[in-house]
Design a protein around this motif. Structure first.
Motif, PDB file in Angstrom:
ATOM      1  N   SER A 106       0.942  -0.970   0.098  1.00  0.00           N
ATOM      2  CA  SER A 106      -0.127   0.047  -0.087  1.00  0.00           C
ATOM      3  C   SER A 106       1.016   1.128   0.062  1.00  0.00           C
ATOM      4  CB  SER A 106      -0.829   0.109   1.161  1.00  0.00           C
ATOM      5  OG  SER A 106      -0.159  -0.008   2.450  1.00  0.00           O
ATOM      6  N   GLY A 107       0.276   2.283   0.086  1.00  0.00           N
ATOM      7  CA  GLY A 107       1.134   3.616   0.014  1.00  0.00           C
ATOM      8  C   GLY A 107       1.777   4.029   1.127  1.00  0.00           C
ATOM      9  N   GLY A 108       1.524   3.051   2.337  1.00  0.00           N
ATOM     10  CA  GLY A 108       2.287   3.423   3.691  1.00  0.00           C
ATOM     11  C   GLY A 108       1.641   4.147   4.607  1.00  0.00           C
ATOM     12  N   ASP A 109       0.398   4.733   4.249  1.00  0.00           N
ATOM     13  CA  ASP A 109      -0.283   5.312   5.389  1.00  0.00           C
ATOM     14  C   ASP A 109      -1.587   4.650   5.566  1.00  0.00           C
ATOM     15  OD1 ASP A 109      -1.517   5.825   3.065  1.00  0.00           O
ATOM     16  OD2 ASP A 109      -1.597   8.005   3.302  1.00  0.00           O
ATOM     17  N   THR A 110      -1.818   3.506   5.095  1.00  0.00           N
ATOM     18  CA  THR A 110      -3.054   2.676   5.339  1.00  0.00           C
ATOM     19  C   THR A 110      -2.709   1.111   5.347  1.00  0.00           C
ATOM     20  OG1 THR A 110      -3.833   2.490   3.170  1.00  0.00           O
ATOM     21  CG2 THR A 110      -4.658   4.182   4.107  1.00  0.00           C
ATOM     22  N   ALA A 111      -3.498   0.183   5.963  1.00  0.00           N
ATOM     23  CA  ALA A 111      -3.244  -0.968   5.840  1.00  0.00           C
ATOM     24  C   ALA A 111      -3.688  -1.405   4.244  1.00  0.00           C
ATOM     25  CB  ALA A 111      -4.014  -1.733   6.624  1.00  0.00           C
ATOM     26  N   LEU A 112      -3.328  -2.692   3.637  1.00  0.00           N
ATOM     27  CA  LEU A 112      -3.564  -3.091   2.239  1.00  0.00           C
ATOM     28  C   LEU A 112      -5.103  -3.502   1.961  1.00  0.00           C
ATOM     29  CD1 LEU A 112      -2.585  -3.077  -0.616  1.00  0.00           C
ATOM     30  CD2 LEU A 112      -1.345  -5.228   0.085  1.00  0.00           C
ATOM     31  N   TRP A 377       1.333  -6.298   3.545  1.00  0.00           N
ATOM     32  CA  TRP A 377       1.938  -6.797   2.014  1.00  0.00           C
ATOM     33  C   TRP A 377       1.059  -8.077   1.716  1.00  0.00           C
ATOM     34  CZ3 TRP A 377       5.765 -10.441   1.125  1.00  0.00           C
ATOM     35  CH2 TRP A 377       6.263 -10.985   2.350  1.00  0.00           C
ATOM     36  N   VAL A 378       1.304  -8.368   0.329  1.00  0.00           N
ATOM     37  CA  VAL A 378       0.760  -9.628  -0.079  1.00  0.00           C
ATOM     38  C   VAL A 378       2.154 -10.342  -0.773  1.00  0.00           C
ATOM     39  CG1 VAL A 378      -0.453 -10.715  -1.938  1.00  0.00           C
ATOM     40  CG2 VAL A 378      -1.590  -9.071  -0.332  1.00  0.00           C
ATOM     41  N   ASP A 379       2.175 -11.470  -0.471  1.00  0.00           N
ATOM     42  CA  ASP A 379       3.416 -12.298  -1.353  1.00  0.00           C
ATOM     43  C   ASP A 379       2.678 -12.716  -2.555  1.00  0.00           C
ATOM     44  OD1 ASP A 379       5.016 -14.573  -2.206  1.00  0.00           O
ATOM     45  OD2 ASP A 379       5.678 -14.914  -0.107  1.00  0.00           O
ATOM     46  N   ILE A 380       2.944 -12.392  -3.741  1.00  0.00           N
ATOM     47  CA  ILE A 380       2.309 -12.846  -4.793  1.00  0.00           C
ATOM     48  C   ILE A 380       2.576 -14.194  -5.328  1.00  0.00           C
ATOM     49  CG2 ILE A 380       2.119 -12.422  -7.428  1.00  0.00           C
ATOM     50  CD1 ILE A 380       2.899  -9.463  -6.875  1.00  0.00           C
ATOM     51  N   PRO A 381       3.869 -14.856  -5.068  1.00  0.00           N
ATOM     52  CA  PRO A 381       4.095 -16.240  -5.274  1.00  0.00           C
ATOM     53  C   PRO A 381       3.373 -17.115  -4.513  1.00  0.00           C
ATOM     54  CG  PRO A 381       6.111 -15.228  -5.454  1.00  0.00           C
ATOM     55  CD  PRO A 381       5.063 -14.094  -4.966  1.00  0.00           C
ATOM     56  N   ALA A 382       3.242 -16.662  -3.164  1.00  0.00           N
ATOM     57  CA  ALA A 382       2.321 -17.470  -2.073  1.00  0.00           C
ATOM     58  C   ALA A 382       0.776 -17.389  -2.588  1.00  0.00           C
ATOM     59  CB  ALA A 382       2.443 -16.931  -0.847  1.00  0.00           C
ATOM     60  N   PHE A 383       0.434 -16.146  -3.134  1.00  0.00           N
ATOM     61  CA  PHE A 383      -0.941 -16.001  -3.416  1.00  0.00           C
ATOM     62  C   PHE A 383      -1.155 -17.031  -4.640  1.00  0.00           C
ATOM     63  CE2 PHE A 383      -3.508 -13.969  -6.782  1.00  0.00           C
ATOM     64  CZ  PHE A 383      -4.938 -14.131  -6.333  1.00  0.00           C
ATOM     65  N   GLN A 384      -0.080 -17.066  -5.679  1.00  0.00           N
ATOM     66  CA  GLN A 384      -0.397 -17.966  -6.752  1.00  0.00           C
ATOM     67  C   GLN A 384      -0.688 -19.287  -6.475  1.00  0.00           C
ATOM     68  OE1 GLN A 384      -1.556 -16.788  -9.301  1.00  0.00           O
ATOM     69  NE2 GLN A 384      -0.561 -14.824  -9.881  1.00  0.00           N
ATOM     70  N   ASN A 385       0.351 -19.839  -5.301  1.00  0.00           N
ATOM     71  CA  ASN A 385       0.167 -21.018  -4.663  1.00  0.00           C
ATOM     72  C   ASN A 385      -1.132 -21.345  -4.191  1.00  0.00           C
ATOM     73  OD1 ASN A 385       2.728 -22.275  -5.680  1.00  0.00           O
ATOM     74  ND2 ASN A 385       3.812 -21.438  -3.650  1.00  0.00           N
ATOM     75  N   ALA A 386      -1.834 -20.438  -3.475  1.00  0.00           N
ATOM     76  CA  ALA A 386      -3.080 -20.541  -2.978  1.00  0.00           C
ATOM     77  C   ALA A 386      -4.024 -20.932  -4.141  1.00  0.00           C
ATOM     78  CB  ALA A 386      -3.384 -19.459  -2.011  1.00  0.00           C
TER      79      ALA A 386
END
Length: 397
Positions: A106-112, A377-386
């Motif tokens: 995210s931009g750093g001032d909010t959660a994602l 943050w979101v780990d994109i490789p982990a998301f694809q494995n999910a």
């Protein structure tokens, strides 16, 4: 277990752009429903239950429930449930997701909002790939719950008749796809109103009864007794926290420094994998407040009073690791080349209530990291494995 990784990532970014904090899930529910239709799910297979009419706090919409008929050689198999939640924590309001390498930040001032837009994208991608690849699978029920973040309300009040009979459940909510969460803590929420007696703090403080001091004495007593924070008593373990200390209507406790505080409101929580120990922790806080109120006596011999309330937020559960739902999860993780990690967690999940309702449900991660913080943050490789794991779970023979 191949899938269209770009389409899956595009869905995730699309969902991350839709605001939907807890209790305000209408927009994200509608976009998920639209994406499901785009993925090939018939509109008549998509419906909402009326959980929002039974949830005791304002909620825009019910749980989104999707019925996908079985296909091919597995079409007559026992139905499976896949679940996730639609809402995010309020800190996600205004989030602007962007991709940086293998991460979404995210931009750093909010959660994602990866918690739990990742789960939404996994379930929609599952439906899309089953249709696109014409894969054999048993009947599936996809459930997108509301108000998970504020008390598991959607799963608590889900319309089980709409869900129908299912053999087992797979929930997406967490970080690592290889984690097989087989159990989670139960918890109480508790609150206490403290009624003291106002008096001029400079002229006759001894005539007053300070609600603030009663709160301080009670909390100090609970901490001294080992009931605050990480709580260990013999072979029993749990946690507790004090979340709010305030006055009436959200104002601060007390009105002025020269007036003895006549009212204070405190709320907190108790957690454990042992529900009897959850009760013990909450009992200890109640006893501390009652004791403090009786101990602080004015010059006129009067004491304050307390009104202590507790609410069971969710029940703990633990599924045997030899249970079919756990074994199917382990085998699917191995099928996509990962090493299974069965474990218990110390946070509540929709699986707490789904399991209580009679649907044994295990939970997997989908790439969330540092949820509920501005560093999420979101780990994109982990998301694809999910996504790959969901396909494996749905198509296993």
């Amino acid at each position: 277990m191949t899938h269209d990784t770009q389409a899956a990532l595009d869905r995730l970014m699309r969902f991350l752009a839709v605001e939907g904090i807890t209790g305000q899930e209408k927009a994200i529910a509608e976009d998920v429903a639209k994406a499901l239709v785009e993925a090939g799910v018939p509109a008549e297979a998509i419906a909402y239950d009326d959980a929002n009419t039974r949830i005791p706090v304002p909620t825009e919409t019910g749980n989104l429930i999707v019925k996908i008929p079985g296909r091919g050689a597995l079409s007559n198999g026992e139905p499976l449930l896949f679940s996730t939640h639609l809402d995010t924590v309020p800190l996600c309001a205004g989030a602007k997701a962007r991709i940086v390498g293998d991460r979404i930040v995210s931009g750093g001032d909010t959660a994602l909002g990866g918690d739990n837009r990742t789960g939404c994208a996994v379930l929609v991608s599952l439906a899309a790939e089953l249709a696109k690849q014409n894969l054999d699978h048993p009947p599936l029920v996809l459930v997108f719950c509301v108000r998970e973040e504020s008390g598991l309300w959607g799963a608590r009040y889900i319309d089980l008749d709409m869900v129908g009979p299912v053999a087992m459940g797979f929930n997406y909510d967490g970080s690592r796809p290889a984690d097989v969460v087989t159990g989670a803590v139960g918890g109480d929420g508790w609150s206490v109103e403290i009624f003291g007696r106002a008096s001029h703090a400079g002229v006759a403080p001894e005539r007053g009864i300070s609600a603030s001091m009663i709160a301080a004495m009670a909390l100090a007593d609970a901490q001294a007794g080992g009931w605050f924070g990480k709580v260990v008593k013999g072979d029993k373990a749990g946690t507790s926290n004090v979340g709010t200390v305030a006055g009436r209507d959200g104002r601060g406790a007390g009105d002025a420094t020269n007036v003895v505080t006549d009212y204070c409101y405190v709320e907190g929580e108790s957690r454990s994998h042992d529900m009897a120990f959850v009760d013990a922790i909450t009992d200890a806080f109640e006893a501390a407040f009652v004791k403090a109120a009786a101990t602080l006596v004015s010059s006129e011999g009067k004491t304050g009073r307390v009104e202590f309330k507790r609410q069971r937020k969710y029940h703990s559960f633990a599924i045997d690791r030899n249970a079919p739902v756990v074994q199917r999860g382990i085998q699917a993780i191995e099928a996509i080349g990962l090493t299974p990690n069965p474990r218990l967690v110390n946070g509540g999940l929709d699986a707490n209530y789904l399991t209580l309702h009679g649907v044994q449900t295990v939970t997997f991660g989908a790439g969330q990291n540092e949820a509920h913080t501005v560093d999420e943050w979101v780990d994109i490789p982990a998301f694809q494995n999910a996504c790959r794991l969901a396909i494996a779970l749905a198509t296993a023979r």
